[in-house]
Write an enzyme that holds these catalytic residues in place. Sequence first.
Site, short mmCIF file in Angstrom:
data_model
loop_
_atom_site.label_atom_id
_atom_site.label_comp_id
_atom_site.label_asym_id
_atom_site.label_seq_id
_atom_site.Cartn_x
_atom_site.Cartn_y
_atom_site.Cartn_z
N GLY A 184 -0.65 -5.11 0.96
CA GLY A 184 -1.88 -5.02 0.18
C GLY A 184 -1.79 -5.74 -1.15
N GLU B 38 -2.48 -9.28 -0.36
CA GLU B 38 -3.89 -9.35 0.00
C GLU B 38 -4.78 -9.30 -1.24
OE1 GLU B 38 -4.40 -7.47 4.37
OE2 GLU B 38 -3.38 -6.15 2.95
N GLU C 275 3.36 -5.92 7.49
CA GLU C 275 2.71 -4.84 8.25
C GLU C 275 3.19 -4.71 9.69
OE1 GLU C 275 -0.21 -5.72 4.90
OE2 GLU C 275 1.21 -6.83 6.13
N ALA D 83 0.84 -1.19 0.00
CA ALA D 83 0.00 0.00 0.00
C ALA D 83 0.88 1.25 0.00
CB ALA D 83 -0.90 0.01 1.23
#
Length: 259
Positions: free
Chosen positions: A112, A115, A135, A66
């Site tokens: 992300g 994900e 993360e 991200a």
Amino acid sequence: MTFENILIEKNNQLATITINRPKKLNALNKATIEELHEGFKTLDADADVKVILITGSGEKAFVAGADISEFSNFSVEEGGKLAAKGQEILFDFVENLNTPVIALVNGFALGGGLELAMACHFRIATDNARMGLPETSLGVIPGYGGTQRLPQLIGKGKAMELIMTAGMISAEEAKSLGLVNYVVSQEELLPLATKIAGKIMNNSSVAISKAIKAVNDSFRNVNGFETEVTEFGNCFGTEDFKEGTTAFLEKRKAEFPGK
């Protein structure tokens, strides 16, 4: 619709979405997430599109994570809303799409990015791909479904290890864990994906959409067996079922209308 961060290409019944932020290693920012939502929504509504591929531009990254600069100063409330909206409009949205989505992981798939790949119906990786959820090294946890989908795909223990260590795994290890279905060279990635997509497109798109729902329900607080029974029954009312069974009895190739 004109997009700034993604490219969409359609070739017969196959559509390809390419996340096109190479200078940022295709990192997901809010604008890209919103564009991906619109892209997937449009393609899913297109009756001519039977399979969607998603990949990243270049050969370094699928999605490197991200865009941290967008949320580094967020409050508790803002952080919660960021995760909730992202899951709603992209990650859960893709997982529940009627059209099959295959992730072509052509490099780094971190945070992300992993994900997003996990939200797709299955994954093919290049041999240079590296995957992980880093993360916790930033003082946060995966917020786009990573804590849920990774254990579903590879088991609780290994998922816990990867999340806690913020480590990365190779494409081959990902394959051994069941995270990706195939590992190939960059040159082989699109041909293999196209071949698999072709096999999918030979089958009933209506039946496939119902199978997606039944499989997904087995991982929720829903009785997947009941969903299977319901959707199995619903298939009997479709034109695809009539065509498929008739073609079988007549010993010919089915021409599914997708209805």
